[in-house]
Design an enzyme around this catalytic site. Structure first.
Site, mmCIF file in Angstrom:
data_model
loop_
_atom_site.group_PDB
_atom_site.id
_atom_site.type_symbol
_atom_site.label_atom_id
_atom_site.label_comp_id
_atom_site.label_asym_id
_atom_site.label_seq_id
_atom_site.Cartn_x
_atom_site.Cartn_y
_atom_site.Cartn_z
ATOM 1 N N ASN A 283 32.269 33.071 35.297
ATOM 2 C CA ASN A 283 32.729 34.249 36.037
ATOM 3 C C ASN A 283 31.746 34.529 37.179
ATOM 4 O OD1 ASN A 283 32.848 37.037 36.817
ATOM 5 N ND2 ASN A 283 34.137 37.434 35.051
ATOM 6 N N HIS B 91 29.700 38.690 39.755
ATOM 7 C CA HIS B 91 28.460 39.363 40.121
ATOM 8 C C HIS B 91 27.731 38.727 41.301
ATOM 9 C CE1 HIS B 91 29.222 42.333 37.284
ATOM 10 N NE2 HIS B 91 29.276 41.484 36.276
ATOM 11 N N HIS C 17 37.569 38.645 38.498
ATOM 12 C CA HIS C 17 38.319 39.849 38.168
ATOM 13 C C HIS C 17 38.553 40.617 39.466
ATOM 14 C CE1 HIS C 17 38.494 43.767 35.520
ATOM 15 N NE2 HIS C 17 39.555 43.628 36.296
ATOM 16 N N ARG D 191 39.547 43.702 40.852
ATOM 17 C CA ARG D 191 39.740 45.068 40.356
ATOM 18 C C ARG D 191 40.487 45.900 41.387
ATOM 19 N NH1 ARG D 191 35.851 46.321 35.939
ATOM 20 N NH2 ARG D 191 36.686 48.415 36.123
ATOM 21 N N ARG E 23 35.565 46.473 43.750
ATOM 22 C CA ARG E 23 34.120 46.716 43.795
ATOM 23 C C ARG E 23 33.305 45.426 43.966
ATOM 24 N NH1 ARG E 23 32.822 48.667 37.663
ATOM 25 N NH2 ARG E 23 34.432 50.173 38.190
ATOM 26 N N GLU F 128 41.424 37.495 36.248
ATOM 27 C CA GLU F 128 41.477 38.663 35.359
ATOM 28 C C GLU F 128 42.064 39.802 36.162
ATOM 29 O OE1 GLU F 128 37.629 39.672 33.932
ATOM 30 O OE2 GLU F 128 37.372 37.806 32.847
ATOM 31 N N THR G 92 34.373 45.803 32.057
ATOM 32 C CA THR G 92 35.483 45.983 31.122
ATOM 33 C C THR G 92 34.912 46.364 29.756
ATOM 34 O OG1 THR G 92 36.426 44.111 32.310
ATOM 35 C CG2 THR G 92 37.626 44.890 30.385
ATOM 36 N N GLU H 280 41.923 36.334 24.659
ATOM 37 C CA GLU H 280 40.478 36.215 24.820
ATOM 38 C C GLU H 280 39.877 37.288 23.926
ATOM 39 O OE1 GLU H 280 38.746 36.087 28.787
ATOM 40 O OE2 GLU H 280 36.878 36.929 27.973
ATOM 41 N N HIS I 140 32.509 38.144 26.977
ATOM 42 C CA HIS I 140 31.912 39.435 27.294
ATOM 43 C C HIS I 140 30.541 39.583 26.643
ATOM 44 C CE1 HIS I 140 31.443 43.429 28.775
ATOM 45 N NE2 HIS I 140 32.534 43.246 29.488
#
Ligand code: PXP
Length: 239
Positions: A7, A10, A43, A45, A49, A70, A101, A151, A191
């Site tokens: 992922n 970040h 993801h 969103r 963000r 996602e 999340t 998941e 996660h």
């Protein structure tokens, strides 16, 4: 053998905090693939963000393994997914005020809308996973909603502060993974997984893929620090 989907949200977080064009999550995705990642996760969103629409569109063209999107189960996101056609959509809950999340998608509450979203995506050839807590009721509802995969949320295990809580949370993950497998659902997990907690999953063969972001991006910023400083230092010394 389980796969690893990286992922890169970040990397985009670092870019967005400065409002500049780097670091680019697309570049990070290419490097992750060169290192052997089995997939790239982003993801998108509602509040944009970190990952932006532009990132997903370019990633769709650049990613060679598989692109996992996602997203929340909303009309707006559904339109984007149908347009971009990722290799897998993972439906996640989304609240504007959350840091990340926080829990799985509650199918007791959202089963109807989620079932509709799954059907629309599948009719366009896009398989769907649902991010859920390790709870047998949620798994049965995911199966009824016709998801291709689930998941399993590993956050409660990874964030547990005592060994009692950690063992309890892990037991739930093991039971959920076995039940998902019995229901013939594909099983991913993710996660909060870090370089320490990943070791607990040894032998849990039913897990198809781990989805890991924050710990990898964090480690990259440290293991790459020395080289980054050396490179800037060389430029400064040349002045
Ligand atoms: N899976 C899902 C559904 C997520 O929402 C996230 C966080 O974006 C992850 C996996 C990755 O979690 P982490 O960044 O803690 O590795």
């Amino acid at each position: 053998m389980a796969g690893l989907a990286v992922n890169v949200d970040h990397i985009a977080t670092l870019r967005e905090v400065r409002g500049v064009s780097y670091p680019d999550p697309v570049a990070a995705a290419v490097l992750a693939e060169l290192a052997g990642a089995d997939g790239i996760v982003v993801h998108l969103r509602d509040d944009r963000r970190h990952i932006q629409d532009r990132d997903v569109r370019i990633l769709r063209k650049v990613v060679q393994t598989k692109l996992i999107l996602e997203m929340a189960s909303t009309t707006g996101m559904l339109g984007i997914a149908l347009d971009i056609k990722p290799d897998l959509v993972t439906l996640v809950p989304e609240r504007r005020e959350e840091l990340t999340t926080e829990g799985g998608l509650d199918l007791v509450v959202h089963k109807t809308i989620v079932t509709e979203t799954i059907s629309t995506l599948q009719n366009s050839g896009i398989p769907v996973s649902i991010f859920i807590d390790p709870d047998p009721e949620q798994l049965k509802l995911a199966h009824q909603a016709n998801a291709n995969m689930v998941e399993i949320h590993t956050g409660a295990f990874c964030d547990a502060t005592t060994s009692k809580k950690r063992n309890h949370a892990f037991r739930k993950i093991v039971d959920a993974v076995k039940l998902a497998h019995k229901l013939r659902l594909g099983v991913n997990a993710g996660h909060g997984i870090c370089y320490k907690t990943i070791k607990a999953f040894k032998g849990l063969k039913e897990i198809d893929e781990f989805s890991i972001g924050h710990s990898i991006v964090s480690r990259a910023s440290l293991v790459g620090m020395e080289r980054a400083v050396r490179e800037m230092l060389a430029l400064v010394k040349e002045l």
